[in-house]
Design a protein around this motif. Structure first.
Motif, PDB file in Angstrom:
ATOM      1  N   LEU A   5       6.556   2.718   1.999  1.00 52.73           N
ATOM      2  CA  LEU A   5       5.206   3.014   1.545  1.00 52.73           C
ATOM      3  C   LEU A   5       4.782   2.045   0.444  1.00 52.73           C
ATOM      4  O   LEU A   5       5.615   1.611  -0.373  1.00 52.73           O
ATOM      5  CB  LEU A   5       5.124   4.445   1.017  1.00 52.73           C
ATOM      6  N   GLY A   6       3.505   1.720   0.419  1.00 53.70           N
ATOM      7  CA  GLY A   6       2.984   0.912  -0.667  1.00 53.70           C
ATOM      8  C   GLY A   6       3.045   1.673  -1.979  1.00 53.70           C
ATOM      9  O   GLY A   6       2.991   2.910  -2.005  1.00 53.70           O
ATOM     10  N   ARG A   7       3.146   0.938  -3.082  1.00 50.87           N
ATOM     11  CA  ARG A   7       3.282   1.592  -4.377  1.00 50.87           C
ATOM     12  C   ARG A   7       2.620   0.747  -5.463  1.00 50.87           C
ATOM     13  O   ARG A   7       2.069  -0.311  -5.210  1.00 50.87           O
ATOM     14  CB  ARG A   7       4.751   1.825  -4.699  1.00 50.87           C
ATOM     15  N   GLU A   8       2.702   1.245  -6.689  1.00 54.97           N
ATOM     16  CA  GLU A   8       2.023   0.629  -7.819  1.00 54.97           C
ATOM     17  C   GLU A   8       2.399  -0.840  -7.995  1.00 54.97           C
ATOM     18  O   GLU A   8       1.539  -1.681  -8.269  1.00 54.97           O
ATOM     19  CB  GLU A   8       2.345   1.417  -9.097  1.00 54.97           C
ATOM     20  N   SER A   9       3.651  -1.186  -7.817  1.00 54.21           N
ATOM     21  CA  SER A   9       4.075  -2.572  -8.010  1.00 54.21           C
ATOM     22  C   SER A   9       3.393  -3.510  -7.009  1.00 54.21           C
ATOM     23  O   SER A   9       3.153  -4.679  -7.324  1.00 54.21           O
ATOM     24  CB  SER A   9       5.599  -2.688  -7.894  1.00 54.21           C
ATOM     25  N   ASP A  10       3.093  -3.026  -5.818  1.00 52.91           N
ATOM     26  CA  ASP A  10       2.382  -3.851  -4.841  1.00 52.91           C
ATOM     27  C   ASP A  10       0.967  -4.139  -5.334  1.00 52.91           C
ATOM     28  O   ASP A  10       0.483  -5.273  -5.255  1.00 52.91           O
ATOM     29  CB  ASP A  10       2.323  -3.145  -3.483  1.00 52.91           C
ATOM     30  N   ARG A  11       0.301  -3.107  -5.838  1.00 50.39           N
ATOM     31  CA  ARG A  11      -1.060  -3.287  -6.336  1.00 50.39           C
ATOM     32  C   ARG A  11      -1.091  -4.261  -7.500  1.00 50.39           C
ATOM     33  O   ARG A  11      -1.943  -5.152  -7.552  1.00 50.39           O
ATOM     34  CB  ARG A  11      -1.644  -1.940  -6.763  1.00 50.39           C
ATOM     35  N   VAL A  12      -0.153  -4.109  -8.408  1.00 54.01           N
ATOM     36  CA  VAL A  12      -0.084  -5.000  -9.568  1.00 54.01           C
ATOM     37  C   VAL A  12       0.120  -6.446  -9.130  1.00 54.01           C
ATOM     38  O   VAL A  12      -0.422  -7.378  -9.720  1.00 54.01           O
ATOM     39  CB  VAL A  12       1.042  -4.548 -10.523  1.00 54.01           C
ATOM     40  N   ALA A  13       0.891  -6.630  -8.060  1.00 51.07           N
ATOM     41  CA  ALA A  13       1.164  -7.974  -7.549  1.00 51.07           C
ATOM     42  C   ALA A  13       0.002  -8.542  -6.739  1.00 51.07           C
ATOM     43  O   ALA A  13       0.069  -9.681  -6.273  1.00 51.07           O
ATOM     44  CB  ALA A  13       2.433  -7.955  -6.704  1.00 51.07           C
ATOM     45  N   GLY A  14      -1.041  -7.763  -6.564  1.00 53.20           N
ATOM     46  CA  GLY A  14      -2.206  -8.235  -5.839  1.00 53.20           C
ATOM     47  C   GLY A  14      -2.221  -7.885  -4.366  1.00 53.20           C
ATOM     48  O   GLY A  14      -3.086  -8.342  -3.619  1.00 53.20           O
ATOM     49  N   ASP A  15      -1.274  -7.059  -3.943  1.00 56.70           N
ATOM     50  CA  ASP A  15      -1.180  -6.665  -2.536  1.00 56.70           C
ATOM     51  C   ASP A  15      -1.934  -5.353  -2.339  1.00 56.70           C
ATOM     52  O   ASP A  15      -1.339  -4.288  -2.176  1.00 56.70           O
ATOM     53  CB  ASP A  15       0.297  -6.531  -2.143  1.00 56.70           C
ATOM     54  N   ASN A  16      -3.255  -5.420  -2.341  1.00 56.14           N
ATOM     55  CA  ASN A  16      -4.064  -4.203  -2.285  1.00 56.14           C
ATOM     56  C   ASN A  16      -4.048  -3.514  -0.927  1.00 56.14           C
ATOM     57  O   ASN A  16      -4.415  -2.345  -0.822  1.00 56.14           O
ATOM     58  CB  ASN A  16      -5.509  -4.521  -2.671  1.00 56.14           C
ATOM     59  N   THR A  17      -3.665  -4.220   0.142  1.00 55.64           N
ATOM     60  CA  THR A  17      -3.578  -3.575   1.453  1.00 55.64           C
ATOM     61  C   THR A  17      -2.197  -2.992   1.698  1.00 55.64           C
ATOM     62  O   THR A  17      -1.955  -2.423   2.757  1.00 55.64           O
ATOM     63  CB  THR A  17      -3.907  -4.561   2.584  1.00 55.64           C
ATOM     64  N   MET A  18      -1.289  -3.117   0.725  1.00 54.91           N
ATOM     65  CA  MET A  18       0.052  -2.532   0.813  1.00 54.91           C
ATOM     66  C   MET A  18       0.792  -3.040   2.071  1.00 54.91           C
ATOM     67  O   MET A  18       1.190  -2.275   2.943  1.00 54.91           O
ATOM     68  CB  MET A  18      -0.020  -0.999   0.821  1.00 54.91           C
ATOM     69  N   SER A  19       0.999  -4.337   2.146  1.00 52.06           N
ATOM     70  CA  SER A  19       1.562  -4.944   3.350  1.00 52.06           C
ATOM     71  C   SER A  19       2.966  -4.463   3.728  1.00 52.06           C
ATOM     72  O   SER A  19       3.304  -4.500   4.917  1.00 52.06           O
ATOM     73  CB  SER A  19       1.554  -6.468   3.238  1.00 52.06           C
ATOM     74  N   PRO A  20       3.812  -3.987   2.793  1.00 51.73           N
ATOM     75  CA  PRO A  20       5.122  -3.487   3.230  1.00 51.73           C
ATOM     76  C   PRO A  20       5.038  -2.300   4.189  1.00 51.73           C
ATOM     77  O   PRO A  20       6.017  -1.987   4.864  1.00 51.73           O
ATOM     78  CB  PRO A  20       5.809  -3.086   1.918  1.00 51.73           C
ATOM     79  N   GLU A  21       3.870  -1.631   4.251  1.00 49.76           N
ATOM     80  CA  GLU A  21       3.743  -0.504   5.163  1.00 49.76           C
ATOM     81  C   GLU A  21       2.947  -0.848   6.417  1.00 49.76           C
ATOM     82  O   GLU A  21       2.665   0.021   7.233  1.00 49.76           O
ATOM     83  CB  GLU A  21       3.140   0.704   4.453  1.00 49.76           C
ATOM     84  N   HIS A  22       2.602  -2.115   6.611  1.00 53.24           N
ATOM     85  CA  HIS A  22       1.903  -2.530   7.820  1.00 53.24           C
ATOM     86  C   HIS A  22       2.842  -2.474   9.020  1.00 53.24           C
ATOM     87  O   HIS A  22       3.844  -3.187   9.076  1.00 53.24           O
ATOM     88  CB  HIS A  22       1.355  -3.952   7.692  1.00 53.24           C
TER      89      HIS A  22
END
Length: 501
Positions: A290-307
């Motif tokens: 699942l996407g999480r806060e660290s992804d958003r902070v890194a600029g990954d707003n679409t949460m690509s690890p859960e694609h």
């Protein structure tokens, strides 16, 4: 009566010569098809054509992702009442000529993808000898799944209410390349054809798809120094293709849509959702998370690890800026104004705003003259130091919501939802309301689909699946009014030829 001619990308690019060829014994289009499908590369190119059609402005490059269908769910404000097409979509008035034209174009482009993959499926078995390694299974499996995917969204948009589909013929399920008009079939036959294609795709991809063995990082060169030596570069980047786990996720989505007609379908939806969540790579690590806060902070707003499946759009930065940015038309105007609009003020309660990663730094006021009262959405706007130019079509988060919705006990539902909430930053301390937990769960699931998949085209389908007439009271029910007339979008009046030459 006019006809819409659907053409395959791979074939339409072929230049035809002069009229002296008209006496050829074999039609030239047939000759070019035979040539195209005489090699493994030809099949690959044709499949690429199908993915290109998925990215058209009429489908998942705009209309079915963040544009038209989001207006239909009232997720954007109508800035100009003189734009009758947008106003028609937002009000569910599909008789407007402009709105109707857009919807007809979406229908046609959905079936262009079907035409692309049908051209592959028509030739792939007789030419099986041209394939090496696992290419036959991969290409055929993806083609079948893409056919199911396109048909499923066609019936979600243009088909009947899922809780009362009736027995009349509704839409054509197209399995062949033909100049003839394909007749529509009843809902039950149509949806069984979707599942049959997905079953066949699952069987083909189960033991051949590299994603069942390697991690996402290993299959993306440059993202991990331990990328293995893969037999064929065509096996890479599986998370942006219709891979094995995307097929399972799509089956979970389909079975949930079919749940109103048979409660056993909820068990099937749960089964396939759990299979996706349980996916492991060769080292025993989860394939997706699942996407999480660290992804958003890194600029990954679409949460690509859960694609689970995504479209690679290399111009996404430009598209997002022109659609959502300072001059973009996709806006909200209820950021800090307590005006009763459900989304920004009520969809995210104040108590959740400090932690929910779907809220934090995802919205910002525009600053250019004349636009300062409008708010832009930043999900797809890329950060210069961390561009991730992918548009998700299936995500892991949906699997957790499916498991939550389909759980048969309060405790089980809360268990799945707590895992989801912990990663998304959603306070969920006391569980579902003990007095009427199923109603509370339903309301929360509707809200989560809106929050989670905003600008991804899923809100309208969620409202249709639940047959939402009015939003819950704390969302201000008068903002959105649903009806059967709004949910059943008219298909084109014109006949369509489902062929590709």
């Amino acid at each position: 009566m006019k006809k819409i001619i659907i053409a395959t990308i791979a074939l339409s690019a072929i230049t035809f010569t002069g009229c002296n060829k008209w006496l050829d014994v074999k039609p030239q289009a047939q000759t070019t098809k035979d040539e195209l499908f005489s090699t493994q590369k030809g099949f690959r190119d044709a499949l690429t054509g199908a993915y290109i059609h998925l990215k058209s402005n009429n489908t998942y490059g705009a209309a079915m992702m963040w544009s038209n269908i989001e207006y239909m769910a009232r997720n954007w404000d109508v800035v100009s009442a003189t734009n009758t097409g947008i106003t028609g979509l937002a009000n569910g008035v599909y008789t407007d000529a402009t709105a109707r034209g857009w919807l007809d174009n979406t229908y046609a482009d959905m079936y262009k993808v079907v035409a692309d993959v049908n051209s592959i499926l028509e030739k792939i078995d007789v030419n099986k000898s041209v394939f090496t390694d696992n290419n036959y299974a991969l290409i055929k499996g993806e083609a079948l799944a893409l056919r199911a995917f396109s048909h499923f969204d066609a019936i979600r948009l243009y088909g009947p209410m899922p809780d009362n589909p009736g027995t009349a013929a509704i839409l054509p399920y197209v399995k062949e390349v033909s100049h003839d008009i394909i007749l529509p079939v009843p809902y039950a036959e149509f949806t069984q054809a979707i599942l049959a294609d997905l079953d066949a795709a699952e069987a083909l991809l189960k033991d051949t798809d590299p994603i069942t063995k390697y991690s996402i990082a290993e299959l993306n060169p440059g993202s991990n120094s331990s990328t293995p030596s893969v037999v064929d570069n065509y096996y890479l980047y599986r998370q942006i293709r219709m891979n094995y786990y995307a097929v399972l996720a799509l089956k979970a989505r389909v079975y949930l849509w079919l749940a109103p007609l048979n409660t056993a379908n909820k068990a099937n939806a749960s089964k396939y959702a759990q299979m996706v969540i349980d996916a492991k790579d060769r080292l025993g690590m989860p394939t997706f998370r699942l996407g999480r806060e660290s992804d958003r902070v890194a600029g990954d707003n679409t949460m690509s690890p859960e694609h689970l499946m995504a479209l690679s759009i290399y111009t996404l930065d430009n598209i997002a800026n022109s659609s959502f940015g300072e001059q973009g038309s996709l806006v909200r105007n209820d950021f800090n104004v307590q005006d009763g609009f459900y989304y920004l003020n009520n969809l995210f309660p104040v108590a959740e705003r400090t932690s929910d990663i779907r809220w934090k730094e995802m919205w910002a006021y525009k600053t250019s003259a004349g636009n300062t009262s409008y708010v832009m959405y930043k999900k797809f706007i890329q950060r210069a130091n961390a561009p991730i130019q992918q548009v998700p079509l299936l995500r892991l988060s949906e699997m957790y919501l499916i498991l939550t919705e389909c759980a048969t006990t309060k405790e089980a539902a809360e268990g799945y939802y707590r895992i989801y909430c912990a990663q998304k930053g959603i306070p969920f301390v006391n569980g579902f309301n003990a007095n009427n937990w199923e109603t509370d769960r339903k309301n929360k699931m509707i809200r989560e689909y809106v929050r989670e998949f905003y600008a991804e085209g899923q809100t309208f389908f969620t409202y249709k699946r639940f047959n939402v007439v009015a939003l819950p009271a704390n969302w201000t029910a008068t903002y959105y009014t649903g009806s059967v007339g709004r949910y059943i979008v008219p298909k084109p009046d014109r006949e369509i030829n489902y062929h590709n030459n």
